[in-house]
Every structure is written in C-alpha cells, then in structure tokens.
Design a protein around this motif. Structure first.
Motif, PDB file in Angstrom:
ATOM      1  N   SER A   1      -4.334  -0.472  -0.675  1.00 51.05           N
ATOM      2  CA  SER A   1      -5.382   0.434  -0.213  1.00 51.05           C
ATOM      3  C   SER A   1      -4.816   1.836  -0.035  1.00 51.05           C
ATOM      4  O   SER A   1      -3.610   2.023   0.106  1.00 51.05           O
ATOM      5  CB  SER A   1      -5.989  -0.058   1.102  1.00 51.05           C
ATOM      6  N   TYR A   2      -5.710   2.817  -0.031  1.00 52.24           N
ATOM      7  CA  TYR A   2      -5.260   4.196   0.121  1.00 52.24           C
ATOM      8  C   TYR A   2      -4.872   4.453   1.575  1.00 52.24           C
ATOM      9  O   TYR A   2      -5.618   4.107   2.498  1.00 52.24           O
ATOM     10  CB  TYR A   2      -6.364   5.172  -0.300  1.00 52.24           C
TER      11      TYR A   2
ATOM     12  N   TYR B   1     -10.140   4.182  -9.686  1.00 51.72           N
ATOM     13  CA  TYR B   1      -9.520   5.148  -8.776  1.00 51.72           C
ATOM     14  C   TYR B   1      -8.084   4.818  -8.401  1.00 51.72           C
ATOM     15  O   TYR B   1      -7.443   5.594  -7.685  1.00 51.72           O
ATOM     16  CB  TYR B   1     -10.352   5.260  -7.497  1.00 51.72           C
TER      17      TYR B   1
ATOM     18  N   ALA C   1     -12.592   4.857   1.803  1.00 55.66           N
ATOM     19  CA  ALA C   1     -12.434   5.370   0.441  1.00 55.66           C
ATOM     20  C   ALA C   1     -13.789   5.649  -0.194  1.00 55.66           C
ATOM     21  O   ALA C   1     -13.984   6.682  -0.849  1.00 55.66           O
ATOM     22  CB  ALA C   1     -11.641   4.370  -0.403  1.00 55.66           C
TER      23      ALA C   1
ATOM     24  N   ILE D   1       3.698   9.704  -2.494  1.00 54.76           N
ATOM     25  CA  ILE D   1       2.322  10.142  -2.643  1.00 54.76           C
ATOM     26  C   ILE D   1       2.195  11.509  -1.971  1.00 54.76           C
ATOM     27  O   ILE D   1       3.097  11.925  -1.243  1.00 54.76           O
ATOM     28  CB  ILE D   1       1.308   9.153  -2.025  1.00 54.76           C
TER      29      ILE D   1
ATOM     30  N   THR E   1       5.139   5.496   0.608  1.00 56.80           N
ATOM     31  CA  THR E   1       4.504   4.215   0.896  1.00 56.80           C
ATOM     32  C   THR E   1       5.425   3.072   0.497  1.00 56.80           C
ATOM     33  O   THR E   1       5.973   3.062  -0.607  1.00 56.80           O
ATOM     34  CB  THR E   1       3.166   4.075   0.145  1.00 56.80           C
TER      35      THR E   1
ATOM     36  N   ILE F   1      -8.389  12.070   0.019  1.00 60.41           N
ATOM     37  CA  ILE F   1      -8.208  11.656  -1.375  1.00 60.41           C
ATOM     38  C   ILE F   1      -8.205  12.891  -2.260  1.00 60.41           C
ATOM     39  O   ILE F   1      -8.998  13.816  -2.062  1.00 60.41           O
ATOM     40  CB  ILE F   1      -9.331  10.686  -1.797  1.00 60.41           C
TER      41      ILE F   1
ATOM     42  N   MET G   1      -7.009   2.371  -6.432  1.00 57.55           N
ATOM     43  CA  MET G   1      -6.894   1.934  -5.044  1.00 57.55           C
ATOM     44  C   MET G   1      -7.876   0.806  -4.782  1.00 57.55           C
ATOM     45  O   MET G   1      -8.877   0.664  -5.490  1.00 57.55           O
ATOM     46  CB  MET G   1      -7.164   3.096  -4.080  1.00 57.55           C
TER      47      MET G   1
ATOM     48  N   SER H   1      -0.006  14.162   0.466  1.00 56.28           N
ATOM     49  CA  SER H   1      -1.042  14.393   1.455  1.00 56.28           C
ATOM     50  C   SER H   1      -1.362  15.877   1.463  1.00 56.28           C
ATOM     51  O   SER H   1      -0.444  16.705   1.430  1.00 56.28           O
ATOM     52  CB  SER H   1      -0.576  13.950   2.848  1.00 56.28           C
TER      53      SER H   1
END
Length: 570
Positions: A290-291, A335, A343, A233, A243, A366, A337, A235
């Motif tokens: 979850s994010y 979304y 979020a 993912i 993850t 996000i 997530m 950032s």
C-alpha cells in the motif's frame, strides 16, 4: 332412405362428445362450464389449508359468512403489513461483526521513514530561490503574508467557479475566506510541497538525506541487513523516504529481538532552520504494497531509542450487494499500489483538481503525474493555490462526490510506543562514532564536522565537549516488532440473511393465514382451472357446431342426394 342416411351422418358428425354437452344449446353449455368451474373451486376452498376460506364457503348464514370474510380480510391486511416490515429489514442489509483470535506466521508490515528535514543545508544552493525562501523564511514573515484578503474575485477566477457547477456544487455561494490557510506552519508546508513537486527524482535524491548516509545499522530477526532492503520513494514534504521491502519477511516469534532494528543518523548538522525546528524522523507503518501516506498517517520519532510493539487486526468486509467494500485489484496495474480508501480519495482529488482548476495539485501526497500526464502543476496562475485548496475542502465536506469505500480485506496495526533517552555520551563516543567511522566517506564527514579524526574518538580520553556536541540529539534507535503472533480477525456478516428472511415470511404466513409451502400447490391448481375455463370459453365462441349446419341441410329435400353423396365422399 337417403334422407335418413343424410340426417344420421350429419348428426354424427356434429356430435360434441366432451362433457356430455352435445345436445345442449350454446347458452346451456356456458352455464354448464361455469357450474363445473364453481364446483371445482368450492372443492378446493373446502379442502384448502388456508384458514378461514372453508368457513366462508360452508357458512349457511349470511352474517356468519360476512363475519368470516371480514376476519380473513383483516388477517390479510396484517399479513401484508408484516411482509412489508420483513422486506424492509432484509433490504436494509443490516450487518453485524464477529471477532475471533487466530494464530499463524505474521507477515511483517511495510515500514516507511523520512527525515523531518527535506533538504540538506549543504545542498540548499542547488534548489530554486522559491524553495530556499520557503525553508528559511521566518514564522513572523509567513504569518504576515498569509492574508486571505489578498485573494480577490478577479475575472479569471470566475472560470474556476463555473467549473464547479458541472459537479453539482455552486462555489459562488461559498465564503472563500474561511477556507484559506492562515497558519504560518501550514503555509510553509504548502510552499515546500509546491516547490518539491517541481523537482525531479534525481535532484530530490541528491539534495535530500540519502540512506547510505543515515543507515548505520540494520537487523531483522537477528540477522544483519543493509540498505538494499529498502526502496526509495519521494514525499512532496519530506523529500527522500525509504520503505522496507517485506515480501519475504515474516515473524514467528514475538518480541523486539525478532523484529526490525535500525540505528539512524539524523544528520542534524544538515538541518535548515527554521523550517526544520526539531530533530527526528517521520514514520508510518502500513500494509505491504500500500502507499505510505507519511503526512496523513505518520508519527514523529525523536532522537533516542523508540520501541514500537505491533498487534495486527485483520478486517474482512461484506462484498456488494450485501456490503459496500471494494476490491479494485486493478489498482496495482494502474497506479502501482494496493487499493485503500485514502488512495482512492487522493486519486479522486487529483482528477477533480485537474478538471476544475486545469492543473495538478501540489498538496496531495500521491504524485499526481503518475495518475494524469500531460498537465501542468498548480502554481503558474495566481489563483491556482486557492483553487486546489477549495477543491480539497469541497471534497472533504462532501460537496463534490468521490465514490470511495473501504477495501474488502484490510490489515490495521495497533501500536504501543515507548521511548527513552539514548545514547549515553560514553556509548556515543566508544560505540556509535566508531560505527560511523567504518565507512571512509562517513569518517571524512566526522573530521569535517568536529575537526577530530576517528582515531581521536577511539584512543583519546580527553576530548572536549565541543567535539561531541554536533552528534547530540542526532541518533535514533528504532525497534519495530510484533507483541504477539496471534491476531484479531474481524468479519462482517449479514445480520439478517436470506434464510432468516424466508423463515420470517413463513412465520408471518402461518400466523395470519395458516398457509404453508404446500398451499402454493392449491394456488397453482386454482390458476390452472381458471385458465382451462377461459380457454374452453374462447374455443366454443370461435367454433360453430356442425349439428346446426346438418339441421339446415336436412330441411332441403332437393339437396338430400347431393348431401348424401358429399358425406359419403368425406
């Protein structure tokens, strides 16, 4: 003879057989009905279970009846007041929590880690000039440039202020200067985020630290794993993050040997200074699906060996109308997530920034392009940065409203963190570096960094300290595991449920007026009698008695025969 027949027949036709009132005048019939209704009500009053009413009706003295009437009214006032208090308590939806210990197989949480250095030194030239400036500018320069006085209320800025009013907030009365960042480290982070948002995914992967390079060892529950167990993912502060895929990972035995074990190469020789002033990684442990809010919830893990013992707390909240939690199962479809309060707040912030500033924020964790498409990122206009900062500050202070509540079901992980220096030099030379050399590309990297081959590290005992120095403070051994297989279950329950509500109403009713559920039947009976009386009165007013018409006919002798004939025909 004809007249008699006429009178008899006419009288028979006009007879009222109900209540024995056929021979009574209209006024007497009404009096009779009132008297009958009064008798029924008195009978009910004398036999009712409600206290005080029978004493009022049966009292022979005026003062006695007045006394009981006053007492009954006072009791009713107290009863109504007590009912209002009971209803207020029930309507406030007070909650209490229960906690118990449960046992079972533990689903392993999501584990996301990022290198603290977002861009590798060897790939720095591939980035934009602004990104290179953000990574390499000195703290002194940033401290001098972070001056709120540079932002002035220009005409273009007034549009920003006007857009706030439709959200119920007058930004013109706000002191903008106190909301502008002056910390050089914060300013650098914001600049890196802004430039990172402009980079596409492939460029971030190419210029950042890749998991194939940094993951030296992986094991879960004592079984070797590889990089395929991790999902990449992005950032907007740390670049490449990874993850752990936890769909099929469960823990049945507590302890570090039965959890996740990783050895990571931080590639500290690729760090860009001064933006990366320390070695390490950012780590966040979160619910699966979850994010991972790395910047908000992450912890820093430095070089060495770090063990993280977990304990799970399962929180179950009351759903509306008794509670104010939110399920929002459509978050996954919309979304990608699971729903969380963080979020929801960031998605709300993205929408507010786009609506007020006309651009997508660069300071949210996000990716806003996944939420709102067909819009530019903030930064093209000189007031964009100030606008998105003020939007976030206004949201945090509650000046613009975001309807975000806690999820109805949530898992929280408490952490026990311990660490120590690792590895010793002997272990580094004879264990870690040979582990790096198992891969051909990594082996070539060892030669490029140190000038020595992998065989030199394995076979020679006289290597100088300079050969090992690039690998000092370069490795992280991470262990994540459950300290126990049991977990806490915390559940919100109604402190005042409907059964207690009805019970308190019954207690108040019995205390003040001595009534019960069966007393409602008496109330129904009174209502029925009153309705019957009203219907009878209304009916008697509309219908003219036939006896009166017959009397008028009998007084006309010329029409007796005709009347007799008409009646016989009928």
């Amino acid at each position: 003879m004809d007249e008699e027949n006429t009178n008899v027949k006419a009288g028979t036709t006009g007879t009222d057989k109900t209540n024995g009132t056929s021979d009574l005048p209209k006024e007497d019939v009404a009096t009779h009905d009132k008297k009958r209704l009064k008798e029924v009500l008195v009978d009910i009053a004398m036999s009712t279970s409600v206290h005080g009413i029978a004493n009022i009706v049966s009292a022979t003295k005026t003062y006695t009846r007045l006394l009981w009437l006053i007492l009954l009214l006072l009791a009713m006032v107290g009863y109504v007041f007590q009912l209002s208090q009971i209803h207020n308590t029930f309507s406030t939806a007070q909650k209490s929590t229960t906690m118990d210990i449960r046992f079972g197989v533990q689903d392993f949480p999501g584990v996301t880690f990022c290198n603290l250095n977002p861009i590798k030194k060897s790939a720095l030239e591939e980035t934009s000039v602004a990104m290179r400036h953000s990574l390499t500018a000195s703290d002194t320069y940033l401290r001098e440039s972070a001056n709120p006085a540079e932002y002035e209320l220009e005409p273009s800025f007034l549009v920003f202020l006007e857009n706030f009013k439709k959200h119920g907030f007058n930004a013109e009365e706000w002191d903008m200067g106190i909301h502008l960042p002056t910390d050089p480290y914060y300013v650098r982070d914001v600049q890196i985020k802004s430039e990172m948002r402009k980079m596409n995914r492939s460029m971030i992967e190419r210029t950042g630290h890749n998991i194939e390079d940094i993951l030296l060892h992986c094991a879960f529950n004592g079984i070797i794993c590889n990089s395929s167990l991790f999902t990449p993912i992005s950032s907007n502060r740390y670049g490449n993050c990874y993850t752990l895929k936890t769909e099929e990972l469960v823990t049945t035995v507590p302890g570090s040997p039965y959890g996740l074990s990783l050895i990571l190469d931080l590639e500290t020789y690729e760090y860009v200074s001064p933006s990366s002033s320390g070695n390490g990684m950012k780590l966040v442990i979160h619910e699966p699906g979850s994010y991972p809010f790395v910047e908000e919830h992450g912890v820093n893990v430095g070089p060495g060996r770090t063990s993280i013992g977990l304990n799970r707390i399962e929180i179950q909240r009351l759903t509306p109308p008794d509670g104010n939690c939110e399920y929002n199962n459509n978050y996954v479809d919309r979304y990608g997530m699971e729903y969380s309060k963080m979020a929801c707040e960031q998605i709300c912030q993205i929408g507010l920034t786009e609506d007020i500033c006309g651009c997508l924020p660069t300071i949210s964790s996000i990716d806003p392009s996944n939420i709102i498409s067909n819009s530019r990122f903030c930064g093209e206009d000189e007031n964009d940065f100030l606008c998105e900062v003020v939007v976030r500050e206004a949201q945090m202070e509650g000046r613009v409203y975001c309807s975000c509540t806690n999820p109805c079901m949530e898992n929280v992980y408490t952490k026990t963190i311990s660490s120590h220096s690792w590895p010793r030099q002997e272990y580094l030379i004879h264990q870690i570096i040979p582990l790096i050399c198992e891969d051909t590309e990594r082996a070539q990297k060892v030669i490029n960094i140190t000038g020595y081959t992998c065989d030199d590290f394995v076979l020679r005992d006289d290597l100088p300290e300079e050969a090992v120095r690039p690998f000092e403070d370069n490795f992280v051994k991470l262990e994540v595991y459950f300290e126990d297989v049991n977990y806490e279950h915390i559940e919100e329950v109604d402190a005042y449920d409907v059964y207690q509500y009805l019970s308190d109403i019954g207690g108040a009713t019995g205390l003040f007026v001595g009534a019960s559920v069966l007393s409602l039947v008496e109330v129904v009976q009174i209502i029925v009698e009153v309705i019957k009386y009203a219907v009878n009165r209304l009916t008697k007013q509309k219908v003219v008695p036939i006896s009166q018409e017959a009397g008028e006919v009998s007084l006309s002798p010329n029409k007796c025969k005709n009347t007799d004939i008409d009646i016989d025909r009928d």
